[in-house]
Design an enzyme around this catalytic site. Structure first.
Site, PDB file in Angstrom:
ATOM      1  N   CYS A   1       3.427  -3.095   3.972  1.00 55.01           N
ATOM      2  CA  CYS A   1       2.579  -1.963   4.373  1.00 55.01           C
ATOM      3  C   CYS A   1       3.343  -1.215   5.460  1.00 55.01           C
ATOM      4  CB  CYS A   1       1.175  -2.409   4.786  1.00 55.01           C
ATOM      5  SG  CYS A   1       1.052  -3.392   6.292  1.00 55.01           S
TER       6      CYS A   1
ATOM      7  N   THR B   1       3.194  -1.419   8.754  1.00 59.25           N
ATOM      8  CA  THR B   1       3.627  -2.326   9.823  1.00 59.25           C
ATOM      9  C   THR B   1       3.894  -3.749   9.348  1.00 59.25           C
ATOM     10  OG1 THR B   1       1.337  -2.913  10.244  1.00 59.25           O
ATOM     11  CG2 THR B   1       2.249  -1.086  11.550  1.00 59.25           C
ATOM     12  N   GLY B   2       3.325  -4.127   8.234  1.00 56.08           N
ATOM     13  CA  GLY B   2       3.364  -5.520   7.772  1.00 56.08           C
ATOM     14  C   GLY B   2       2.222  -6.340   8.356  1.00 56.08           C
ATOM     15  N   ILE B   3       1.514  -5.746   9.301  1.00 54.38           N
ATOM     16  CA  ILE B   3       0.466  -6.491  10.021  1.00 54.38           C
ATOM     17  C   ILE B   3      -0.830  -6.587   9.199  1.00 54.38           C
ATOM     18  CG2 ILE B   3      -1.001  -6.532  12.078  1.00 54.38           C
ATOM     19  CD1 ILE B   3       1.332  -5.111  13.574  1.00 54.38           C
ATOM     20  N   GLY B   4      -1.299  -5.451   8.717  1.00 59.57           N
ATOM     21  CA  GLY B   4      -2.570  -5.453   7.971  1.00 59.57           C
ATOM     22  C   GLY B   4      -2.534  -6.400   6.785  1.00 59.57           C
TER      23      GLY B   4
ATOM     24  N   HIS C   1      10.047 -24.318   8.331  1.00 60.16           N
ATOM     25  CA  HIS C   1       9.062 -25.002   9.181  1.00 60.16           C
ATOM     26  C   HIS C   1       7.629 -24.856   8.696  1.00 60.16           C
ATOM     27  CE1 HIS C   1      11.736 -25.201  13.050  1.00 60.16           C
ATOM     28  NE2 HIS C   1      12.450 -25.348  11.945  1.00 60.16           N
TER      29      HIS C   1
ATOM     30  N   ARG D   1       9.025 -33.761   9.736  1.00 60.82           N
ATOM     31  CA  ARG D   1       7.971 -33.586  10.750  1.00 60.82           C
ATOM     32  C   ARG D   1       7.121 -32.343  10.486  1.00 60.82           C
ATOM     33  NH1 ARG D   1      12.563 -31.381  12.870  1.00 60.82           N
ATOM     34  NH2 ARG D   1      12.377 -29.533  14.193  1.00 60.82           N
ATOM     35  N   HIS D   2       7.680 -31.390   9.738  1.00 52.01           N
ATOM     36  CA  HIS D   2       6.933 -30.155   9.471  1.00 52.01           C
ATOM     37  C   HIS D   2       5.841 -30.362   8.414  1.00 52.01           C
ATOM     38  CE1 HIS D   2       9.759 -28.136  11.978  1.00 52.01           C
ATOM     39  NE2 HIS D   2      10.778 -28.561  11.243  1.00 52.01           N
TER      40      HIS D   2
ATOM     41  N   ASP E   1       0.875  -1.173   0.000  1.00 55.37           N
ATOM     42  CA  ASP E   1       0.000   0.000   0.000  1.00 55.37           C
ATOM     43  C   ASP E   1       0.918   1.231   0.000  1.00 55.37           C
ATOM     44  OD1 ASP E   1       0.965   0.235   2.588  1.00 55.37           O
ATOM     45  OD2 ASP E   1      -1.003   0.457   3.533  1.00 55.37           O
ATOM     46  N   HIS E   2       0.338   2.414   0.199  1.00 58.55           N
ATOM     47  CA  HIS E   2       1.163   3.639   0.201  1.00 58.55           C
ATOM     48  C   HIS E   2       2.198   3.617   1.317  1.00 58.55           C
ATOM     49  CE1 HIS E   2      -2.227   4.179   2.883  1.00 58.55           C
ATOM     50  NE2 HIS E   2      -1.564   5.110   3.517  1.00 58.55           N
TER      51      HIS E   2
HETATM   52  C1  RB5 Z   1      -1.536   2.886   6.438  1.00 61.58           C
HETATM   53  O1  RB5 Z   1      -1.525   4.106   7.109  1.00 61.58           O
HETATM   54  C2  RB5 Z   1      -1.271   1.755   7.416  1.00 61.58           C
HETATM   55  O2  RB5 Z   1      -2.375   1.600   8.254  1.00 61.58           O
HETATM   56  C3  RB5 Z   1      -0.963   0.469   6.677  1.00 61.58           C
HETATM   57  O3  RB5 Z   1       0.131   0.656   5.852  1.00 61.58           O
HETATM   58  C4  RB5 Z   1      -0.622  -0.730   7.530  1.00 61.58           C
HETATM   59  O4  RB5 Z   1       0.363  -0.430   8.477  1.00 61.58           O
HETATM   60  C5  RB5 Z   1      -1.737  -1.488   8.075  1.00 61.58           C
HETATM   61  O5  RB5 Z   1      -1.563  -2.520   8.739  1.00 61.58           O
END
Ligand code: RB5
Length: 148
Positions: free
Chosen positions: A65, A67-70, A98, A132-133, A8-9
């Site tokens: 992104c 954080t990499g989380i979304g 693994h 095993r994995h 994303d941006h």
């Molecule tokens: C965008 O502002 C931000 O929310 C996105 O890049 C990401 O971190 C979401 O998990």
């Protein structure tokens, strides 16, 4: 090996750095966008990459992104995807060996370019250990069938 790349941006600048690195190293890849720092919705971009991998168009996916989380949450909703958020090289290697992770996610606002490229290199050079994995990955695949 063919890599699906996306961001994303919030991950655009790091995605461009990864793209440059992949080009230099001679990897084959497809850039699914985004193509600027203009604000966009990470679920859309993450789904493009996840579907490219799940449908077999690409063998590996890398999504960035802020954080990499979304993008990791979204990618893991697609049956067949095992996405791993890695901000260290140990996890990058282990998630291939693994978990047979087929998507790597990164947070541009969390780590710098140097570490990110080391993680990408480690992840692309590692492979699934099987043994095993294998049984455990089969258990994950069975969950995908229930989602299907
Ligand atoms: C965008 O502002 C931000 O929310 C996105 O890049 C990401 O971190 C979401 O998990």
């Amino acid at each position: 090996m063919k890599i699906a790349l996306g961001s994303d941006h919030g991950g655009f600048n790091l995605k461009e750095e990864i793209k440059k690195w992949l080009e230099e190293k001679g990897y084959s890849f497809i850039d699914y966008g985004t193509y600027s720092t203009e604000s966009c919705d990470y679920p859309e971009l993450a789904l493009k990459v996840a579907h490219a991998v799940a449908d077999g168009e690409c063998t590996h996916g890398i999504i960035v992104c802020g954080t990499g989380i979304g993008v990791s949450i979204v990618a893991n909703k697609v049956p067949g995807i095992r996405a791993a958020l890695c901000h260290d090289t140990f996890s990058a290697r282990a998630c291939r060996e693994h978990n047979d992770a087929n998507v790597l996610t990164l947070g541009e606002r969390v780590i710098g370019r140097g570490l990110a490229l080391d993680i990408v290199e480690t992840w692309l050079n590692a492979s699934f250990s099987g043994g095993r994995h294998q049984r455990r990955v089969e258990m994950i695949k069975a969950l995908d069938e229930k989602k299907g």
